[in-house]
Design a protein around this motif. Structure first.
Motif, PDB file in Angstrom:
ATOM      1  N   ALA A 143       0.838  -1.208   0.000  1.00 48.06           N
ATOM      2  CA  ALA A 143       0.000   0.000   0.000  1.00 48.06           C
ATOM      3  C   ALA A 143       0.873   1.258   0.000  1.00 48.06           C
ATOM      4  O   ALA A 143       0.440   2.321   0.402  1.00 48.06           O
ATOM      5  N   LYS A 144       2.086   1.117  -0.486  1.00 42.69           N
ATOM      6  CA  LYS A 144       3.027   2.236  -0.417  1.00 42.69           C
ATOM      7  C   LYS A 144       2.581   3.453  -1.198  1.00 42.69           C
ATOM      8  O   LYS A 144       2.854   4.586  -0.823  1.00 42.69           O
ATOM      9  N   GLU A 145       1.897   3.258  -2.312  1.00 46.86           N
ATOM     10  CA  GLU A 145       1.563   4.374  -3.189  1.00 46.86           C
ATOM     11  C   GLU A 145       0.221   5.011  -2.848  1.00 46.86           C
ATOM     12  O   GLU A 145      -0.207   5.940  -3.526  1.00 46.86           O
ATOM     13  N   LYS A 146      -0.442   4.545  -1.832  1.00 48.10           N
ATOM     14  CA  LYS A 146      -1.770   5.055  -1.503  1.00 48.10           C
ATOM     15  C   LYS A 146      -1.717   5.930  -0.265  1.00 48.10           C
ATOM     16  O   LYS A 146      -0.945   5.690   0.659  1.00 48.10           O
ATOM     17  N   SER A 147      -2.590   6.950  -0.238  1.00 50.64           N
ATOM     18  CA  SER A 147      -2.641   7.853   0.900  1.00 50.64           C
ATOM     19  C   SER A 147      -3.378   7.201   2.065  1.00 50.64           C
ATOM     20  O   SER A 147      -4.114   6.222   1.888  1.00 50.64           O
ATOM     21  N   VAL A 148      -3.201   7.783   3.251  1.00 52.96           N
ATOM     22  CA  VAL A 148      -3.895   7.276   4.434  1.00 52.96           C
ATOM     23  C   VAL A 148      -5.405   7.363   4.248  1.00 52.96           C
ATOM     24  O   VAL A 148      -6.150   6.428   4.575  1.00 52.96           O
ATOM     25  N   GLY A 149      -5.869   8.495   3.689  1.00 56.35           N
ATOM     26  CA  GLY A 149      -7.310   8.669   3.481  1.00 56.35           C
ATOM     27  C   GLY A 149      -7.900   7.611   2.569  1.00 56.35           C
ATOM     28  O   GLY A 149      -8.985   7.072   2.840  1.00 56.35           O
ATOM     29  N   THR A 150      -7.191   7.294   1.483  1.00 52.31           N
ATOM     30  CA  THR A 150      -7.664   6.274   0.541  1.00 52.31           C
ATOM     31  C   THR A 150      -7.727   4.907   1.218  1.00 52.31           C
ATOM     32  O   THR A 150      -8.701   4.160   1.052  1.00 52.31           O
ATOM     33  N   LEU A 151      -6.717   4.601   1.985  1.00 52.40           N
ATOM     34  CA  LEU A 151      -6.674   3.302   2.660  1.00 52.40           C
ATOM     35  C   LEU A 151      -7.741   3.196   3.746  1.00 52.40           C
ATOM     36  O   LEU A 151      -8.300   2.125   3.977  1.00 52.40           O
ATOM     37  N   GLN A 152      -8.057   4.305   4.396  1.00 52.92           N
ATOM     38  CA  GLN A 152      -9.128   4.293   5.392  1.00 52.92           C
ATOM     39  C   GLN A 152     -10.490   4.054   4.736  1.00 52.92           C
ATOM     40  O   GLN A 152     -11.340   3.353   5.283  1.00 52.92           O
ATOM     41  N   LYS A 153     -10.678   4.618   3.542  1.00 50.34           N
ATOM     42  CA  LYS A 153     -11.926   4.371   2.808  1.00 50.34           C
ATOM     43  C   LYS A 153     -12.043   2.903   2.409  1.00 50.34           C
ATOM     44  O   LYS A 153     -13.130   2.330   2.411  1.00 50.34           O
ATOM     45  N   GLU A 154     -10.909   2.282   2.068  1.00 56.76           N
ATOM     46  CA  GLU A 154     -10.926   0.867   1.720  1.00 56.76           C
ATOM     47  C   GLU A 154     -11.349   0.002   2.910  1.00 56.76           C
ATOM     48  O   GLU A 154     -11.996  -1.031   2.734  1.00 56.76           O
ATOM     49  N   VAL A 155     -10.980   0.438   4.104  1.00 56.62           N
ATOM     50  CA  VAL A 155     -11.421  -0.276   5.310  1.00 56.62           C
ATOM     51  C   VAL A 155     -12.944  -0.305   5.374  1.00 56.62           C
ATOM     52  O   VAL A 155     -13.557  -1.340   5.665  1.00 56.62           O
ATOM     53  N   LEU A 156     -13.566   0.830   5.101  1.00 57.44           N
ATOM     54  CA  LEU A 156     -15.028   0.933   5.171  1.00 57.44           C
ATOM     55  C   LEU A 156     -15.721   0.093   4.105  1.00 57.44           C
ATOM     56  O   LEU A 156     -16.894  -0.256   4.249  1.00 57.44           O
ATOM     57  N   LYS A 157     -15.011  -0.243   3.039  1.00 57.10           N
ATOM     58  CA  LYS A 157     -15.603  -1.012   1.950  1.00 57.10           C
ATOM     59  C   LYS A 157     -15.298  -2.508   2.040  1.00 57.10           C
ATOM     60  O   LYS A 157     -15.760  -3.286   1.205  1.00 57.10           O
ATOM     61  N   ASN A 158     -14.548  -2.893   3.054  1.00 56.88           N
ATOM     62  CA  ASN A 158     -14.106  -4.290   3.167  1.00 56.88           C
ATOM     63  C   ASN A 158     -15.159  -5.121   3.896  1.00 56.88           C
ATOM     64  O   ASN A 158     -15.380  -4.938   5.095  1.00 56.88           O
ATOM     65  N   PRO A 159     -15.834  -6.057   3.211  1.00 54.27           N
ATOM     66  CA  PRO A 159     -16.912  -6.826   3.858  1.00 54.27           C
ATOM     67  C   PRO A 159     -16.404  -7.707   4.992  1.00 54.27           C
ATOM     68  O   PRO A 159     -17.124  -7.947   5.961  1.00 54.27           O
ATOM     69  N   TYR A 160     -15.171  -8.191   4.897  1.00 53.96           N
ATOM     70  CA  TYR A 160     -14.631  -9.028   5.969  1.00 53.96           C
ATOM     71  C   TYR A 160     -14.546  -8.259   7.288  1.00 53.96           C
ATOM     72  O   TYR A 160     -14.798  -8.794   8.366  1.00 53.96           O
ATOM     73  N   ILE A 161     -14.163  -6.985   7.197  1.00 55.57           N
ATOM     74  CA  ILE A 161     -14.055  -6.183   8.417  1.00 55.57           C
ATOM     75  C   ILE A 161     -15.430  -5.934   9.030  1.00 55.57           C
ATOM     76  O   ILE A 161     -15.598  -5.932  10.251  1.00 55.57           O
ATOM     77  N   TRP A 162     -16.450  -5.756   8.190  1.00 56.75           N
ATOM     78  CA  TRP A 162     -17.810  -5.584   8.710  1.00 56.75           C
ATOM     79  C   TRP A 162     -18.315  -6.858   9.393  1.00 56.75           C
ATOM     80  O   TRP A 162     -18.999  -6.799  10.423  1.00 56.75           O
ATOM     81  N   ILE A 163     -17.974  -8.016   8.835  1.00 51.80           N
ATOM     82  CA  ILE A 163     -18.371  -9.281   9.468  1.00 51.80           C
ATOM     83  C   ILE A 163     -17.666  -9.431  10.813  1.00 51.80           C
ATOM     84  O   ILE A 163     -18.270  -9.837  11.817  1.00 51.80           O
ATOM     85  N   LEU A 164     -16.376  -9.075  10.835  1.00 50.88           N
ATOM     86  CA  LEU A 164     -15.648  -9.115  12.099  1.00 50.88           C
ATOM     87  C   LEU A 164     -16.251  -8.144  13.117  1.00 50.88           C
ATOM     88  O   LEU A 164     -16.294  -8.431  14.317  1.00 50.88           O
ATOM     89  N   ALA A 165     -16.713  -7.001  12.641  1.00 47.03           N
ATOM     90  CA  ALA A 165     -17.338  -6.024  13.533  1.00 47.03           C
ATOM     91  C   ALA A 165     -18.581  -6.613  14.194  1.00 47.03           C
ATOM     92  O   ALA A 165     -18.816  -6.429  15.395  1.00 47.03           O
ATOM     93  N   LEU A 166     -19.397  -7.320  13.413  1.00 44.48           N
ATOM     94  CA  LEU A 166     -20.595  -7.955  13.976  1.00 44.48           C
ATOM     95  C   LEU A 166     -20.217  -9.051  14.961  1.00 44.48           C
ATOM     96  O   LEU A 166     -20.803  -9.163  16.052  1.00 44.48           O
ATOM     97  N   ALA A 167     -19.218  -9.862  14.596  1.00 45.09           N
ATOM     98  CA  ALA A 167     -18.767 -10.930  15.497  1.00 45.09           C
ATOM     99  C   ALA A 167     -18.255 -10.350  16.806  1.00 45.09           C
ATOM    100  O   ALA A 167     -18.527 -10.878  17.895  1.00 45.09           O
ATOM    101  N   SER A 168     -17.511  -9.253  16.714  1.00 41.89           N
ATOM    102  CA  SER A 168     -16.971  -8.626  17.914  1.00 41.89           C
ATOM    103  C   SER A 168     -18.071  -8.007  18.762  1.00 41.89           C
ATOM    104  O   SER A 168     -18.033  -8.076  19.999  1.00 41.89           O
ATOM    105  N   ALA A 169     -19.073  -7.396  18.119  1.00 39.46           N
ATOM    106  CA  ALA A 169     -20.192  -6.807  18.857  1.00 39.46           C
ATOM    107  C   ALA A 169     -20.897  -7.865  19.701  1.00 39.46           C
ATOM    108  O   ALA A 169     -21.208  -7.645  20.883  1.00 39.46           O
ATOM    109  N   LEU A 170     -21.146  -9.016  19.107  1.00 43.19           N
ATOM    110  CA  LEU A 170     -21.817 -10.098  19.832  1.00 43.19           C
ATOM    111  C   LEU A 170     -20.915 -10.674  20.929  1.00 43.19           C
ATOM    112  O   LEU A 170     -21.385 -11.021  22.019  1.00 43.19           O
ATOM    113  N   MET A 171     -19.626 -10.773  20.633  1.00 41.57           N
ATOM    114  CA  MET A 171     -18.690 -11.247  21.646  1.00 41.57           C
ATOM    115  C   MET A 171     -18.645 -10.294  22.834  1.00 41.57           C
ATOM    116  O   MET A 171     -18.558 -10.712  23.989  1.00 41.57           O
ATOM    117  N   TYR A 172     -18.751  -8.989  22.568  1.00 45.78           N
ATOM    118  CA  TYR A 172     -18.724  -8.004  23.648  1.00 45.78           C
ATOM    119  C   TYR A 172     -20.007  -8.022  24.472  1.00 45.78           C
ATOM    120  O   TYR A 172     -19.987  -7.645  25.652  1.00 45.78           O
TER     121      TYR A 172
END
Length: 447
Positions: free
Chosen positions: A233-262
């Protein structure tokens, strides 16, 4: 004024570059340990300031100061503020001076704990505890960003796992030290004791946590260790990479799993002492002692989790999560459904619970998302997991408070409790969390 504040918290610029390899090695070794130890100690004391309410719930209710439902609402205020803060402060941490950022959060949450020992007003409680939740959210993201900046891909799991022992260390201090203080001095000292401990932690973080290798004239950690992930990810800005986080379905699934675990985690951590006192007749110190063993086993779980996944599963977290999830469900079932009158079973169940939840906090609650996001956006990844996790924790506290309160009756001065509904709520969340976590089995790591 705003510009001065922004500049104060902005990540430091690159320092004079060090060319001598021997000096680079020496400075890296010294500063990495300083960062790691201060982040671990500092975050453990965030937990002391966060869990102080758990120790004083029953004494406050017994004193007639607050009701079960009000306690639940106060607890949820912290979790909801913390959830929002985890997201926003996670994004800010990627761009911040992590030392100043984390120190500020710990200092202010400690001061709020000190203030709460002087009030009995529900309105003041819920307001200050909610504000404390925001400052609490300034702890995890800077810690994880520091690990991303100072430790490479192949070693991050090990150090992240050991750092995650800060959860257990904070619980141990709270459920042993703070609970003992409360048992001899009254509920106010639950907040005063936690506040004083938090102030000491703020000093440690301010002195020993460092912003980034580059700010010290050192090369980036991936270059220094020659440890680059397959996806760069060397050529990408922090802002662009943060937007990619929001578009990553795996991270959203992990978010739901973590919410239930909490939900299941804080069902036990926030209400476990109360449950043992009300359902099984333990004293505050006895109940705290039983729950505190989960902190000790949690430290073991978090420490070995990263080491095992790095050494035996080549950085994959999936098999350890599956095992820990099954163990978590088993432990909660024993704690809640085994017949009363067996202290050794309650203690063993807390040992198993702490060990399992320590692994799950490490992986589902952060590291798996950090693995599959760019390391330049690790704060954003942790922030997304964090907001989901603590929305789950906040909903849990409201629902648990009402379920316990609605099934709490008093007859001839004797309190009677029926925990049957809330027990199903806590256990069901643990089962659903495990199911969700299995859906990210094939996610890939990034630089």
């Amino acid at each position: 004024m705003i510009k001065k504040i922004t500049n104060f918290y902005t990540a430091l610029t690159f320092g004079p570059k060090i060319e001598n390899q021997e000096k680079i090695d020496k400075n890296y070794k010294r500063l990495r340990w300083s960062v790691f130890i201060s982040a671990t100690i500092g975050y453990s004391l965030f937990y002391v300031c966060r869990l102080s309410l758990s120790v004083v719930k029953k004494p406050i209710v017994d004193s007639g100061i607050l009701t079960d439902s009000e306690i639940g609402m106060i607890g949820s205020a912290l979790f909801f503020a913390y959830a929002i803060g985890k997201l926003t402060n996670g994004f800010l941490a990627d761009r911040s001076n992590i030392c100043r950022f984390m120190t500020t959060g710990l200092l202010l949450t400690a001061l709020i704990n000190l203030a709460l020992g002087f009030t009995t007003s529900f309105t003041v409680f819920v307001t200050l505890w909610g504000v404390s939740g925001w400052f609490q959210s300034m702890g995890a993201a800077p810690s994880v960003v520091s690990l991303s900046r100072w430790f490479s891909n192949k070693e991050r799991g090990t150090y992240y796992g050991i750092w995650s022992a800060s959860h257990g260390l904070g619980k141990a201090i709270t459920f042993i030290v703070v609970a003992f203080i409360v048992s001899i001095s009254g509920w106010q000292w639950g907040f005063w004791g936690a506040g004083l401990i938090g102030l000491a932690g703020a000093i440690v973080v301010a002195l020993f946590l460092h912003d980034s290798p580059e700010s010290k004239g050192l090369p980036p950690i991936a270059d220094y260790k020659n440890d680059h992930a397959p996806i760069s990810a060397k050529e990408k800005s922090v802002g662009t990479l943060q937007k990619e986080v929001l578009k990553n379905p795996y991270i959203w699934i992990l978010a739901l799993a973590s919410a239930l675990m909490y939900v299941s985690r804080y069902g036990i951590e926030s209400w476990g002492i109360y449950y043992l006192e009300a359902q099984k007749g333990y004293t505050t110190l006895e109940a705290s002692s039983i729950v505190s063993v989960s902190a000790v086993s949690g430290i073991i779980g978090t420490i070995i989790s990263g080491i095992i996944s790095d050494k035996f599963f080549k950085g994959s977290r999936n098999v350890p999560v599956l095992i820990a999830g099954i163990l978590n469900v088993t432990a909660i079932s024993l704690f809640l459904f085994y017949p009363d009158g067996y202290p050794w079973v309650d203690t063993v169940s807390m040992l198993l619970f702490g060990f399992a939840i320590g692994i799950l906090i490490t992986f589902v609650g952060g590291l798996m998302a950090v693995d599959i996001a760019s390391k330049k956006a690790s704060g954003a990844a942790l922030g997304l997991i964090g907001i989901a996790s603590y929305i789950g924790a906040g909903i849990q506290d409201i629902v648990s408070g009402y379920l316990i309160g609605d099934n709490h009756t008093t007859l001839n001065g004797v309190d009677n409790y029926d925990f049957s509904t809330v027990k199903l709520f806590w256990l069901g969340a643990a089962i659903l969390s495990l199911i969700c976590a299995l859906f990210v089995w094939n996610a890939k790591s990034r630089d």
